[in-house]
Design an enzyme around this catalytic site. Structure first.
Site, PDB file in Angstrom:
ATOM      1  N   ASP A  13       0.869  -1.181   0.000  1.00  0.00           N
ATOM      2  CA  ASP A  13       0.000   0.000   0.000  1.00  0.00           C
ATOM      3  C   ASP A  13       0.904   1.229   0.000  1.00  0.00           C
ATOM      4  OD1 ASP A  13      -2.313   1.670   0.339  1.00  0.00           O
ATOM      5  OD2 ASP A  13      -1.877   1.792   2.470  1.00  0.00           O
ATOM      6  N   SER A  14       0.299   2.389  -0.170  1.00  0.00           N
ATOM      7  CA  SER A  14       1.054   3.633  -0.081  1.00  0.00           C
ATOM      8  C   SER A  14       1.507   3.911   1.352  1.00  0.00           C
ATOM      9  CB  SER A  14       0.178   4.793  -0.567  1.00  0.00           C
ATOM     10  OG  SER A  14      -1.042   4.795   0.143  1.00  0.00           O
ATOM     11  N   CYS A  76      -4.361  -1.248  -1.896  1.00  0.00           N
ATOM     12  CA  CYS A  76      -4.508   0.204  -2.061  1.00  0.00           C
ATOM     13  C   CYS A  76      -5.469   0.412  -3.222  1.00  0.00           C
ATOM     14  CB  CYS A  76      -3.148   0.812  -2.389  1.00  0.00           C
ATOM     15  SG  CYS A  76      -3.198   2.568  -2.797  1.00  0.00           S
ATOM     16  N   GLU A 156      -4.823   8.894   9.615  1.00  0.00           N
ATOM     17  CA  GLU A 156      -3.394   8.891   9.967  1.00  0.00           C
ATOM     18  C   GLU A 156      -3.168   9.589  11.311  1.00  0.00           C
ATOM     19  OE1 GLU A 156      -0.262   8.316   8.053  1.00  0.00           O
ATOM     20  OE2 GLU A 156      -1.407   6.988   6.744  1.00  0.00           O
ATOM     21  N   CYS A 190     -11.319   3.298  -0.092  1.00  0.00           N
ATOM     22  CA  CYS A 190      -9.942   3.693   0.213  1.00  0.00           C
ATOM     23  C   CYS A 190      -9.561   2.917   1.468  1.00  0.00           C
ATOM     24  CB  CYS A 190      -9.887   5.202   0.462  1.00  0.00           C
ATOM     25  SG  CYS A 190      -8.318   5.752   1.163  1.00  0.00           S
ATOM     26  N   HIS A 192      -7.865   3.587   3.957  1.00  0.00           N
ATOM     27  CA  HIS A 192      -7.883   4.317   5.232  1.00  0.00           C
ATOM     28  C   HIS A 192      -9.276   4.420   5.835  1.00  0.00           C
ATOM     29  CE1 HIS A 192      -3.814   5.487   4.296  1.00  0.00           C
ATOM     30  NE2 HIS A 192      -3.718   6.203   5.407  1.00  0.00           N
TER      31      HIS A 192
HETATM   32  N1  DGL Z   1      -4.095   3.678   0.170  1.00  0.00           N
HETATM   33  C1  DGL Z   1      -4.775   4.712  -0.543  1.00  0.00           C
HETATM   34  C2  DGL Z   1      -6.043   4.139  -1.190  1.00  0.00           C
HETATM   35  O1  DGL Z   1      -6.558   3.119  -0.779  1.00  0.00           O
HETATM   36  C3  DGL Z   1      -5.137   5.882   0.353  1.00  0.00           C
HETATM   37  C4  DGL Z   1      -3.966   6.717   0.806  1.00  0.00           C
HETATM   38  C5  DGL Z   1      -3.252   7.427  -0.329  1.00  0.00           C
HETATM   39  O2  DGL Z   1      -3.810   8.371  -0.916  1.00  0.00           O
HETATM   40  O3  DGL Z   1      -2.136   7.017  -0.618  1.00  0.00           O
HETATM   41  O4  DGL Z   1      -6.533   4.698  -2.125  1.00  0.00           O
END
Ligand code: DGL
Length: 274
Positions: A13-14, A76, A156, A190, A192
């Site tokens: 993931d990011s 992600c 976060e 998303c 998060h």
């Molecule tokens: N992990 C990203 C998503 O699921 C969210 C966080 C980001 O913007 O990197 O889209």
């Protein structure tokens, strides 16, 4: 000699958001081992162009494949939206799973009226991958997509519930629901957003379904590979998780523990460069 079935499942993931997907994978495949990579140095992906996200996703997948994995999960939404087909071609024969199609399937299954609201990052909304995936299953579905970038910062920051999170959720969702009162299902599109489920559910109201792709992605991995993934179905001990982060391992451990639902020791997070 170790076979590919003894290798971990790679998840990336990011940042820490994908740990909500890892949590669901652990529940479905308790004996499997995982290597999780959070590209914390380059978060967020959600505001970047598809080409950049595709390049980042390719680099993250490359690190995991170099370390040895038997399957890859793009945990992600933004990276799945920009890169799942690309990585499926590049990484073959290693199976690559994204989170968009499982999330779309969960939405279609939950929605009676097929009026669906997708909450996601700007990148995911602009790419239109959820609409395509939902309409591939139900061509008659009405889909509204809404970027909610502030939710990422709130998650976060650990401000996942309480009056401030609820006010932000109402500000985002209220006008859309007033305009489209028939919406009966809200997709947390998303990684998060599941930690903000409580606040989003207050804003969405008690009659609407909230769905996310974590559990359905885990079910999809289990359905397609549960019998062949090592330790997927049975096993006495819980599989190990190895954590990699591209920046701030201490922060990854602290914030990530909330997303994973279990403590991550800072010393267990390895700093890597992509
Ligand atoms: N992990 C990203 C998503 O699921 C969210 C966080 C980001 O913007 O990197 O889209």
């Amino acid at each position: 000699m170790a076979s590919s079935r003894d290798l971990p499942i790679g998840v990336f993931d990011s940042g820490v958001g994908g740990l909500t997907v890892l949590r669901a994978l652990r529940e479905r495949l308790p004996a499997a081992s995982f290597t999780y990579l959070g590209d914390t140095a380059r978060l967020p992906y959600g505001t970047k162009s598809p080409g950049t996200v595709r390049r980042y996703a390719e680099q993250a997948a490359g690190v995991l494949i170099d370390r040895g994995v038997q399957a890859l999960v793009i945990a992600c939404n933004t990276a799945s939206s920009a890169a799942v087909e690309h990585l499926q071609r590049r990484c073959a024969p290693i199976p690559v799973f994204g989170v968009i199609e499982p999330g779309a399937a969960a939405a279609v299954a939950a929605s009676k009226r097929q009026e669906i609201l997708v909450l996601a990052t700007e990148g995911t909304v602009q790419g239109g991958a959820y609409e395509r995936a939902i309409r591939a299953l139900r061509p008659d579905a009405a889909v509204v997509s809404l970027p909610c970038p502030l939710f990422v910062a709130f998650a976060e920051e650990g401000w996942a519930d309480g009056p401030i999170a609820e006010a932000v959720a109402r500000r985002y969702i209220g006008p859309v629901l007033a305009e489209h009162p028939g919406i009966d299902t809200v997709v947390l599109g998303c990684t998060h957003f599941p930690v903000l489920r409580g606040a989003i559910s207050v804003a969405a109201g008690p009659t609407r379904h909230l769905v996310d792709s974590a559990a359905t992605t885990a079910s999809e991995v289990f359905r397609r590979f549960g019998e062949t993934l090592s330790g997927g179905i049975s096993g006495d001990s819980r599989g190990e998780i190895r954590f990699l982060a591209t920046d701030a391992p201490q922060r990854f451990a602290r914030v990530g523990s909330v997303f994973l639902g279990e403590a991550i020791a800072p010393a267990a997070v390895e700093l890597v460069d992509l």
